[in-house]
Structure formats: structure tokens, C-alpha cells
Design an enzyme around this catalytic site. Structure first.
Site, PDB file in Angstrom:
ATOM      1  N   CYS A 103      -8.739   9.571  -1.138  1.00 43.30           N
ATOM      2  CA  CYS A 103      -9.417  10.614  -0.387  1.00 43.30           C
ATOM      3  C   CYS A 103     -10.870  10.773  -0.850  1.00 43.30           C
ATOM      4  CB  CYS A 103      -8.711  11.930  -0.607  1.00 43.30           C
ATOM      5  SG  CYS A 103      -6.952  11.853  -0.317  1.00 43.30           S
ATOM      6  N   ARG A 131     -13.643   4.038   0.410  1.00 46.68           N
ATOM      7  CA  ARG A 131     -12.639   4.518  -0.541  1.00 46.68           C
ATOM      8  C   ARG A 131     -11.225   4.356   0.015  1.00 46.68           C
ATOM      9  NH1 ARG A 131     -14.455   8.020  -4.729  1.00 46.68           N
ATOM     10  NH2 ARG A 131     -12.387   8.921  -4.792  1.00 46.68           N
ATOM     11  N   TRP A 151      -6.273  10.043   2.464  1.00 45.94           N
ATOM     12  CA  TRP A 151      -5.417   8.872   2.283  1.00 45.94           C
ATOM     13  C   TRP A 151      -4.038   9.458   2.031  1.00 45.94           C
ATOM     14  CZ3 TRP A 151      -2.522   6.307  -1.619  1.00 45.94           C
ATOM     15  CH2 TRP A 151      -2.360   4.929  -1.438  1.00 45.94           C
ATOM     16  N   ASN A 197      -8.746  16.361  -3.226  1.00 48.85           N
ATOM     17  CA  ASN A 197      -8.312  15.035  -3.673  1.00 48.85           C
ATOM     18  C   ASN A 197      -7.393  15.247  -4.859  1.00 48.85           C
ATOM     19  OD1 ASN A 197     -10.146  14.046  -1.869  1.00 48.85           O
ATOM     20  ND2 ASN A 197     -11.542  13.200  -3.411  1.00 48.85           N
ATOM     21  N   GLY A 198      -6.366  14.421  -4.972  1.00 52.56           N
ATOM     22  CA  GLY A 198      -5.452  14.556  -6.103  1.00 52.56           C
ATOM     23  C   GLY A 198      -4.068  14.937  -5.623  1.00 52.56           C
ATOM     24  N   GLU A 232      -6.378 -13.762 -10.321  1.00 46.85           N
ATOM     25  CA  GLU A 232      -7.464 -13.064  -9.636  1.00 46.85           C
ATOM     26  C   GLU A 232      -7.727 -13.688  -8.260  1.00 46.85           C
ATOM     27  OE1 GLU A 232      -8.860 -10.458  -9.486  1.00 46.85           O
ATOM     28  OE2 GLU A 232     -10.749 -10.794  -8.477  1.00 46.85           O
ATOM     29  N   LYS A 292      -7.463 -11.594  -4.797  1.00 48.86           N
ATOM     30  CA  LYS A 292      -8.584 -11.445  -3.867  1.00 48.86           C
ATOM     31  C   LYS A 292      -8.156 -11.860  -2.465  1.00 48.86           C
ATOM     32  CE  LYS A 292     -10.858  -9.580  -5.430  1.00 48.86           C
ATOM     33  NZ  LYS A 292     -11.237  -8.886  -6.626  1.00 48.86           N
ATOM     34  N   GLU A 300      -5.830  -9.250  -0.867  1.00 53.47           N
ATOM     35  CA  GLU A 300      -6.515  -8.009  -0.504  1.00 53.47           C
ATOM     36  C   GLU A 300      -7.243  -8.112   0.822  1.00 53.47           C
ATOM     37  OE1 GLU A 300      -8.381  -5.308  -3.778  1.00 53.47           O
ATOM     38  OE2 GLU A 300      -8.804  -7.372  -4.300  1.00 53.47           O
ATOM     39  N   HIS A 349       9.921 -24.687 -13.015  1.00 53.76           N
ATOM     40  CA  HIS A 349      11.005 -23.806 -13.461  1.00 53.76           C
ATOM     41  C   HIS A 349      11.437 -22.860 -12.338  1.00 53.76           C
ATOM     42  CE1 HIS A 349      10.725 -25.308 -17.509  1.00 53.76           C
ATOM     43  NE2 HIS A 349       9.413 -25.135 -17.484  1.00 53.76           N
ATOM     44  N   LYS A 400     -10.902   2.011  -2.788  1.00 53.06           N
ATOM     45  CA  LYS A 400     -11.804   1.482  -3.809  1.00 53.06           C
ATOM     46  C   LYS A 400     -11.411   1.961  -5.201  1.00 53.06           C
ATOM     47  CE  LYS A 400     -15.202  -0.781  -5.544  1.00 53.06           C
ATOM     48  NZ  LYS A 400     -14.855  -2.193  -5.833  1.00 53.06           N
TER      49      LYS A 400
HETATM   50  C1  AGP Z   1      -9.970  -5.351  -7.025  1.00 53.23           C
HETATM   51  O1  AGP Z   1     -10.398  -6.224  -6.052  1.00 53.23           O
HETATM   52  C2  AGP Z   1      -9.045  -4.317  -6.558  1.00 53.23           C
HETATM   53  N1  AGP Z   1      -9.568  -3.585  -5.468  1.00 53.23           N
HETATM   54  C3  AGP Z   1      -8.314  -3.483  -7.584  1.00 53.23           C
HETATM   55  O2  AGP Z   1      -7.304  -4.279  -8.121  1.00 53.23           O
HETATM   56  C4  AGP Z   1      -9.141  -2.861  -8.727  1.00 53.23           C
HETATM   57  O3  AGP Z   1      -9.630  -3.866  -9.572  1.00 53.23           O
HETATM   58  C5  AGP Z   1      -8.260  -1.866  -9.505  1.00 53.23           C
HETATM   59  O4  AGP Z   1      -7.803  -0.869  -8.642  1.00 53.23           O
HETATM   60  C6  AGP Z   1      -8.961  -1.260 -10.687  1.00 53.23           C
HETATM   61  O5  AGP Z   1     -10.080  -0.534 -10.299  1.00 53.23           O
HETATM   62  P1  AGP Z   1     -11.151  -0.078 -11.367  1.00 53.23           P
HETATM   63  O6  AGP Z   1     -11.791  -1.313 -11.898  1.00 53.23           O
HETATM   64  O7  AGP Z   1     -12.086   0.806 -10.621  1.00 53.23           O
HETATM   65  O8  AGP Z   1     -10.398   0.648 -12.446  1.00 53.23           O
END
Ligand code: AGP
Length: 609
Positions: free
Chosen positions: A2, A27, A74, A100-101, A481, A485, A488, A504, A604
Site C-alpha cells: 500500500c 509499490r 494492496w 499501511n500495515g 537470481e 528475475k 517476476e 538427483h 516494490k
Molecule cells: C527483487 O527483484 C524482488 N522484487 C524482491 O525479491 C526483493 O529483492 C525483496 O523483496 C527484498 O527487497 P528489499 O531489498 O527492499 O529488502
């Protein structure tokens, strides 16, 4: 997650709030709303499921008022619909709240309010706040909000408007970011700097348990028991233009290309060529403290966790101190053993990821020392840590993290150098690494220049429903990673494995429809890696290999992408091999016409558990 915006001053609030909400879209959210207040017309609310532009399209013509609050939601409690969207109001329509929260005791408070005859119209936890504020009989809005907060358990960043107090917004923070922007005869508030920087770069970061009152004339800060805290405003050294995508089609593209300069920034003033080490004043640790470290434990979430794995390997290699990384989201739930001679390292772009923050708090509760590798200055994790390394990646807007991760890797290299040089890392090896780091920005520039070469492969990969990313030792977190990516931004299934683990189990899935992206650095494992690739090829699995110029692959791969830059130090391979995977994910998503900067269901910064 949010987002919150708020404005009080001489201008009409609604357009400013809508613009601010647009800036918070990255966000992640599924509905949006605003409330404005005018002395003649009272409180007005407009809210809608969908995008900010959907709300904008349906805004009533007359929506005037020079004070207002806004929100992107959200969904957590109840589905994403118009009713559950914020702001939430009390029964009389006098109080509006954005939040938010998560309110942990919302169910009990809802039951209590219902028992007292209050009709709750939404499924949300937030609505209870509006009713609690409305039911308070304190003389001031500050007193009413403070009383309501006294009943609440959980996390919040919130902003409250009240028709009976039309000159002010009262805000509060506990575990969810809130930043006040100080303007000229106007004040702003937002959960993210992105919504403020166009109006002001003079800001106040509220602390947990702190409240503030904003009027057109200024702000006051105080604790929840209303004792003043007098928090001073700071002028930030940021360029508002860095929050625009400029000529790029997305922030992700812009931010990938910014990696060379981000690396220069994180290194600036921190390399010591003479002694082959680094200067890290922010660690607040002298050589003796560093020497006393017996183990390093890195905590982060998602991609930050994967870079943490890369960092742990670097630290073990260079400093010969046992190091490992763990998902911060799991850490505190297993009653972790926190040892005084372990150095804990929290790694986070946003500095607001709640799982990482709570892990740091758990470490502190048990008497441990935790440093931070954090990008956002003044963020909750940065403040909670005992010291650390700011990453200076600049604002990262795209949900898919790229440049911040690269600076995290460099941050780990700087830390590993220093931990190594107070132990057995020779001055020659230290100097070798320092020189390698100095070349890194230029090397990244060259790797990024491979972009055109990658487009076709990315298109082909985008057609596969499922794929593997594989690597060994240094290459394994790179594979993790890369898979992350791709998932996502394309919504394709991608799974990372150690190349050595394929036979395995997962080899059973390999056929001509399941491609594998293999990371094969030119190192002592290259031959073994190539051997495993033959096992994939023999089963008809399409193979894309990311490698260095001198690795002999024979004809095993369908497509080979060679990082054709002069060989840098082997310790820096992981980050140089990660960048082509970012480009692959980006071009695959572009081909699939995905909303690259705002992937579905993601946010985000993840500020709720
Ligand atoms: C990265 O591409 C992601 N969006 C996600 O995994 C992110 O790295 C993770 O949520 C941690 O965020 P931060 O680095 O702001 O703590």
C-alpha cells in the site's frame, strides 16, 4: 504494498494526491482512493478498485479542498473492491483514514464496535481506526488519534482527516514508513520519497511510535503519548529527475543501464589502493572488532537473499570466516541462536522489508550485532542496524531489483576485503581485488552492450512455460537470481538448481520443451559444468549457456552468450554473470508485453508479513 500520500496547503489537493498516487504505482496495488476536506463542503471521498487512472476517470467534477489524503491498497483483509479501498470513514462521514500495515487485533475491535452498534461496511482492518477516532471524546484530533492508537496492536503508517479539525492531517508510524515533505506554506506526507521529490526534498523521517500534525504552516512531531519529539527536517541530496524513466520504456531498463555508475558511487572513497583494503567508516567497527568476528550470517529476502548467498561465498573465500545467508523471513521463526561473535548483516534495497527488519530486531533482542547493507538512507533497517554500508545505487523504482543488487554485491566485496585484510588475505590479493573492483564499472558497461545479442534468445525463452537455471558454487546464486528475475517479470516458471544436483531428480523433467539456462564461468569447475550440460543435451533439452570467452563448450549448447570482456577477477564473476540474466528476463517480458515495472501481485517493498 500500500501507498500513502497527503497534502495540506494553498493548492487544490485532489490533483496533487492523484499525481502522488501515480508515483506510488510501482509499490504494487489493486485499488486507490482519495479524501479531501473543505470547510464549506466537508469531507469527500472517492475510491475505486483498479488503477489510479480508473479512479481519475471517475472522479466527481467538484472535488475541491486544499487538504486531503490518498492511498493505493494492496489487498490483505478482504478482496480488492471499491468498498475495501481506502480511505475508510466513520459512520457520520467525518473522519477519513488511510493506512499501511496490519492491525493484528482487528477482529476483536470489529466485534467490540459491532457490539456497540457501529455498522462496519468493509472487510478491512483499517476501518476500525476511523470508528475509534470518531468515538474518542478527546479535545484535539491528536488526542483522538492517540487514543485510537492505544487500542490498536499491529503495524501502521497512517494519515487521518477530520471534518471537525479542517486545518490538519494527523499521521502516525509504527513499522510502516512515513515521510513528511516540508514545502513553502504547504506540507506533504507520503510512504515513499517517490511521491514527494517533485514538491520538496526537505523531509522528516518519522520514527516508530511517532506521530505528527501537518498544517499549511508547518509540522510538529510527538510520541503517541503526545510528548513532543521535535524531529528536525533534513535536506536530501537527490535529483528529482532520477525518479523519471526518461527515454526508457521502463524503469527496469533504465536501472539496468545505470549499473556502471551505481558501482562507481558505491565504491567512491571506499577503496584503499595502498593497503589493498577498504574504508568503511559507517560500520562502526575497528580492526579489533572485525578480528573478533568468528562467523558471518547474512539475512535478506528474495533477490537480496540471493545476493547475500553470493556475499557469503565472497566472505568465506577472501576472509576465510564461515559465512552463510538465510531468508530473513524464516529466521526469527526458528528461535535462532544469536552468538556474540557472529556478525549479522541485513541486506535490503528499500530498508523497509518487514521480514528483514524483524530479523534485525530479533538479533538485537538476543544481544547480537547487526550491520546493514541498505540503499535507502534513513530507512527503518538502516536506523535499526548498529552500522553499515549505504549502497548509493540511487532510487530504484522497478519492482525487479537490478542496480541495487549489483551495489549489494560490491558492498559485500568491500566488507569481505576488510574482514580478509585483518586476517590472512595478503596485501597482494587485497590489491588484486581493489584493482578488479576499479575495473568493474567499465566491465559492466561492456556486458550491458551485449543487449542486442540477447534479444533473440530472450524471445525464444519467453515461449517456454517452464525452464531451469543452473550453476555451481559461485554460479548457483547467480542461477537463483536469474530464475527469480525471469519469474517476476515474465510470469513464466523458472527453477534454479545446482548443476550438480540435476541428475538427483530434476533431469526427469528435461525434454525439448524445457530449456535450461546454464551459468558456466571460466573457473576450476568449468569442465565439470560442461559434462553436466551434455546430460541435458542428450535428453533433448534446449541449452542456453552464459559463459566466458575461453570456455570450450564443444557443440553442446543451442545458444552461447559469451561475456566478452577482458577477464576480471574470478571473485567478481557472479555479478558480471548476473547482468545478462537481467537483460534476458527484461527482453522476454518485453516480448510478452508484460507490465515490466509493475508485475502482477508483487510490490516494490514488502512492508507487511
Ligand atoms: C527483487 O527483484 C524482488 N522484487 C524482491 O525479491 C526483493 O529483492 C525483496 O523483496 C527484498 O527487497 P528489499 O531489498 O527492499 O529488502
Amino acid at each position: 504494498m500500500c501507498g500513502i500520500v497527503g497534502y495540506v496547503g494553498g493548492q487544490q489537493a485532489a490533483p496533487l494526491l492523484l499525481e502522488g498516487l501515480g508515483r506510488l504505482e510501482h509499490r504494487g496495488y489493486d485499488s486507490a482512493g482519495i479524501a479531501v476536506l473543505s470547510t464549506s463542503k466537508g469531507l469527500k471521498v472517492a475510491k475505486k478498485a483498479g488503477r489510479v487512472r480508473d479512479l481519475e476517470a471517475e472522479m466527481p467534477k467538484r472535488f475541491s479542498g486544499k487538504i486531503g489524503i490518498g492511498h493505493t491498497r494492496w489487498a490483505t483483509h478482504g478482496p480488492a473492491n471499491d468498498v475495501n479501498a481506502h480511505p475508510h470513514v466513520d459512520a457520520a462521514g467525518e473522519v477519513a483514514v488511510v493506512h499501511n500495515g496490519i492491525i493484528d487485533n482487528a477482529a476483536a475491535l470489529r466485534a467490540e464496535l459491532t457490539g456497540a452498534g457501529v455498522e462496519l461496511v468493509s472487510d478491512t482492518d483499517t476501518e476500525v481506526i476511523a470508528h475509534l477516532v470518531a468515538r474518542s471524546t478527546a479535545d484535539t484530533l491528536e488526542g483522538r488519534v492517540s487514543e485510537a492508537l492505544g487500542r490498536i496492536e499491529g503495524t501502521y503508517g497512517l494519515a487521518v482527516l477530520h471534518a471537525g479539525f479542517p486545518d490538519r492531517i494527523v499521521v502516525a508510524r509504527n513499522g510502516s514508513p512515513l515521510i513528511i515533505g516540508v514545502g513553502d506554506k504547504e506540507m506533504h506526507v507520503a510512504s515513499d520519497l517517490a511521491a514527494l521529490v517533485r514538491y520538496t526534498t526537505t523531509v522528516v523521517h518519522l520514527g516508530d511510535g511517532e506521530m505528527a500534525t501537518l498544517t499549511a504552516g508547518g509540522y510538529t512531531t510527538y510520541r503517541e503519548d503526545l510528548v513532543a519529539t521535535d524531529r528536525a527536517a533534513k535536506k536530501l541530496d537527490i535529483d528529482p529527475a532520477s525518479y523519471d524513466a526518461g527515454d526508457h520504456d521502463s524503469f527496469m531498463h533504465k536501472e539496468m543501464l545505470e549499473q556502471p555508475e551505481a558501482v562507481e558511487r558505491v565504491l567512491r572513497g571506499r577503496l584503499d589502493e595502498r593497503f589493498g583494503t577498504s574504508h568503511l567508516g559507517g560500520l562502526n567497527m575497528d580492526a579489533r572488532d572485525l578480528r573478533a568476528v568468528r562467523r558471518v550470517k547474512i539475512l535478506g529476502c528474495g533477490s537480496a537473499y540471493y545476493v547475500g548467498q553470493m556475499g557469503a561465498q565472497l566472505i568465506e573465500e577472501l576472509a576465510r570466516v564461515p559465512a552463510d545467508a538465510e531468508a530473513a523471513s524464516e529466521f526469527r521463526y526458528r528461535n535462532p541462536i544469536v552468538e556474540p561473535d557472529t556478525l549479522y548483516v541485513a541486506v535490503s534495497q528499500s530498508g523497509e522489508t518487514v521480514d528483514t527488519l524483524l530479523a534485525v530486531q530479533e538479533i538485537h533482542r538476543k544481544g547480537g550485532r547487526c550491520i546493514g547493507l541498505v540503499n535507502v538512507v534513513g530507512s527503518a533497517i538502516a536506523r535499526e542496524c548498529d552500522g553499515g554500508i549505504y549502497l548509493h545505487a540511487g532510487p530504484e523504482v522497478a519492482v525487479a531489483s537490478t542496480k541495487a543488487l549489483t551495489t549489494m554485491y560490491v558492498g559485500f566485496a568491500l566488507l569481505a576485503l576488510q574482514l580478509g585484510r585483518v586476517r590472512d588475505l595478503s596485501i597482494a590479493d587485497g590489491k588484486r581485488l581493489v584493482a578488479g573492483l576499479q575495473r568493474l564499472s567499465g566491465d559492466l558497461e561492456k556486458v550491458l552492450a551485449l543487449e542486442d545479442e540477447l534479444v533473440d534468445v530472450a524471445k525464444r525463452l519467453s515461449q517456454a512455460e517452464s525452464m531451469f537455471f543452473v550453476g555451481r558454487v559461485r554460479g548457483y546464486p547467480v542461477a537463483r537470481e536469474g530464475a527469480q528475475k525471469l519469474k517476476e517479470v515474465t510470469y513464466r516458471h523458472a527453477e534454479a538448481y545446482q548443476t550438480s544436483e540435476l541428475k538427483h531428480g530434476p533431469l526427469a523433467l528435461i525434454d525439448k520443451t524445457v530449456p535450461t539456462v546454464a551459468i558456466v564461468p571460466e573457473d576450476e569447475l568449468a569442465d565439470r559444468n560442461v559434462g553436466a550440460l551434455h546430460e541435458i543435451a542428450a535428453r533433448g533439452g534446449p541449452l542456453v549457456v552464459i559463459t566466458h570467452p575461453n570456455v570450450d563448450l564443444g557443440d553442446v549448447a543451442d545458444r552461447v552468450l559469451r561475456i566478452d570482456v577482458p577477464r576480471n577477477e574470478v571473485e567478481l564473476d557472479p555479478i558480471l554473470l548476473t547482468v545478462p540474466l537481467q537483460l534476458l528476463a527484461y527482453h522476454a517480458a518485453l516480448h510478452l508485453e508484460r507490465d515490466i515495472d509493475k508485475p502482477r501481485n508483487l510490490a516494490k517493498s514488502v512492508t507487511v508479513e
